[in-house]
Design an enzyme around this catalytic site. Structure first.
Site, mmCIF file in Angstrom:
data_model
loop_
_atom_site.group_PDB
_atom_site.id
_atom_site.type_symbol
_atom_site.label_atom_id
_atom_site.label_comp_id
_atom_site.label_asym_id
_atom_site.label_seq_id
_atom_site.Cartn_x
_atom_site.Cartn_y
_atom_site.Cartn_z
ATOM 1 N N SER A 1 2.793 0.095 -0.658
ATOM 2 C CA SER A 1 1.753 1.126 -0.774
ATOM 3 C C SER A 1 1.904 2.056 -1.980
ATOM 4 O O SER A 1 0.980 2.813 -2.282
ATOM 5 C CB SER A 1 1.700 1.983 0.489
ATOM 6 O OG SER A 1 1.118 1.234 1.532
ATOM 7 N N LYS B 1 -0.848 1.827 -4.356
ATOM 8 C CA LYS B 1 -2.151 2.476 -4.135
ATOM 9 C C LYS B 1 -2.417 3.586 -5.148
ATOM 10 O O LYS B 1 -3.571 3.960 -5.388
ATOM 11 C CB LYS B 1 -2.224 2.999 -2.702
ATOM 12 C CG LYS B 1 -2.252 1.877 -1.667
ATOM 13 C CD LYS B 1 -2.036 2.388 -0.246
ATOM 14 C CE LYS B 1 -2.042 1.225 0.753
ATOM 15 N NZ LYS B 1 -1.666 1.643 2.111
ATOM 16 N N TYR C 1 -5.812 -7.134 -2.477
ATOM 17 C CA TYR C 1 -5.011 -6.014 -1.952
ATOM 18 C C TYR C 1 -3.564 -6.452 -1.685
ATOM 19 O O TYR C 1 -2.615 -5.759 -2.053
ATOM 20 C CB TYR C 1 -5.681 -5.482 -0.680
ATOM 21 C CG TYR C 1 -4.824 -4.529 0.106
ATOM 22 C CD1 TYR C 1 -4.743 -3.183 -0.250
ATOM 23 C CD2 TYR C 1 -4.081 -4.964 1.211
ATOM 24 C CE1 TYR C 1 -3.946 -2.312 0.477
ATOM 25 C CE2 TYR C 1 -3.289 -4.099 1.934
ATOM 26 C CZ TYR C 1 -3.221 -2.770 1.565
ATOM 27 O OH TYR C 1 -2.426 -1.913 2.279
ATOM 28 N N TYR D 1 1.182 9.517 4.680
ATOM 29 C CA TYR D 1 0.449 9.311 5.953
ATOM 30 C C TYR D 1 0.665 10.495 6.894
ATOM 31 O O TYR D 1 0.601 11.640 6.474
ATOM 32 C CB TYR D 1 0.856 7.972 6.594
ATOM 33 C CG TYR D 1 0.920 6.881 5.562
ATOM 34 C CD1 TYR D 1 -0.263 6.443 4.968
ATOM 35 C CD2 TYR D 1 2.115 6.369 5.097
ATOM 36 C CE1 TYR D 1 -0.230 5.484 3.969
ATOM 37 C CE2 TYR D 1 2.149 5.423 4.098
ATOM 38 C CZ TYR D 1 0.970 4.989 3.541
ATOM 39 O OH TYR D 1 1.006 4.057 2.561
ATOM 40 N N VAL E 1 6.077 0.584 2.435
ATOM 41 C CA VAL E 1 6.925 0.016 3.500
ATOM 42 C C VAL E 1 8.059 -0.855 2.974
ATOM 43 O O VAL E 1 8.912 -1.279 3.739
ATOM 44 C CB VAL E 1 6.156 -0.804 4.561
ATOM 45 C CG1 VAL E 1 5.402 0.058 5.520
ATOM 46 C CG2 VAL E 1 5.305 -1.872 3.939
#
Ligand code: DON
Length: 311
Positions: A61, A64, A188, A236, A254
């Site tokens: 992530s 992103k 993705y 998050y 992760v």
């Protein structure tokens, strides 16, 4: 600074309480949790590191951030009609809010929001081309042409990513995907499978540092906004806690990596594969807390009790 990094790495490597490696992407399940690396690329042009800072890991992530920069480059502020800018307070792969909020994901860093940014930078081009552009962006940011995508990790996630497929189908049902679900997911998962070492990731984060010596890949205004989103949404449902403990914008993955920006000062990458309950690196977060306390670096003000402020 080198002594501090060495001390942090030695303490982390010796810590028996390492968190849990992500297993829902089978290819990541076998990563040795005993590893820890940290690297810093300073505004002055120095790169310092300690521990396993030259071991490649899956940035997941953290990608992103680069995807957001690319999507904003494509469509500018129009992106914000398709994705929000608020923390979700839920796990990175939650489906809960999507229905209530009509298929507009809360922010670009949760999985649903990242699927929208991926769809945005895809914008009609073949996935290979779009991914080529993403990798070129990361390579330019890091000044390193050896950075690549790990195909095995990408395929491993495509084969098992039922949660992400459901998010993508829900987005499509609300009219918030332009490309097909398969194309968006394939792109993705490849984006998440970019592999970097801590040294490479620290280098790649320099475009967010806001310093004249750093690569100018995005405008100053955009850089500040990306940093703001990293601070509010980058971890998050653990974002508030990260801001509280570390006080700098950060984005986790992760794979156990975290990219942290000290505006005007440095880009910092830390990696340890074991995760805490939010899915963020356990020892990486703890290391950044120590780093922030010892340096006094925080976007919320200068420490007056021992932190050295500028190094
Ligand atoms: O989509 C996923 O689930 C992964 N490719 C990325 C999730 C992730 O890294 C969450 N971060 N802590």
């Amino acid at each position: 600074m080198q002594d501090l990094l060495t001390e942090i790495a030695e303490a982390a490597l010796a810590n028996p309480d390492r968190g849990k490696v992500a297993t829902y992407i089978p290819e990541l399940a076998g990563v040795d949790p005993g590893q820890f690396g940290i690297a810093i690329a300073t505004a002055g042009g120095e790169v310092l590191s300690a521990g396993d800072a030259d071991v490649p890991f899956s940035i997941q992530s953290v990608s992103k951030v680069f995807a957001l920069a690319l999507a904003l480059g494509r469509v500018g502020d129009q992106l914000w009609s398709r994705v929000g800018r608020e923390p979700s307070g839920l796990s990175f792969d939650s489906v809960l809010l999507l229905e209530r909020e009509n298929g507009i994901p809360r922010n670009p860093f949760i999985n649903a929001g990242a699927l929208v940014t991926t769809d945005t930078y895809l914008s009609g081009s073949p996935p290979k081309e779009a991914l080529g552009e993403l990798v070129r962006f990361v390579r330019a940011a890091a000044d390193d042409d050896s950075i690549h995508i790990n195909e095995k990790v990408a395929q491993s996630e495509i084969a098992t990513g039922h949660r992400n497929f459901s998010l993508a189908h829900y987005l499509a049902s609300c009219g918030n995907l332009q490309a097909s679900v398969d194309k968006v997911l394939g792109t993705y998962c490849h984006q998440c499978a970019v592999e970097m070492t801590c040294r490479q990731l620290a280098m790649a984060g320099r475009f967010l540092v806001d310093s004249p010596q750093m690569p100018a890949l995005v405008s100053i205004e955009r850089r500040r906004r990306i940093n703001a989103l990293m601070m509010t949404c980058g971890h998050y449902d653990g974002s508030g806690d990260f801001a509280f403990r570390v006080g700098m914008p950060g984005k986790s993955g992760v794979g156990g990596g975290i990219l942290v920006i000290s505006p005007g000062r440095a880009s910092i990458a830390v990696w340890s594969p074991g995760l805490n309950r939010y899915g963020n690196s356990k020892l990486g977060t703890e290391a950044m807390e120590t780093f922030a306390r010892r340096t006094g670096w925080s976007v919320f003000g200068v420490s007056r009790d021992g932190g050295q402020g500028d190094l």
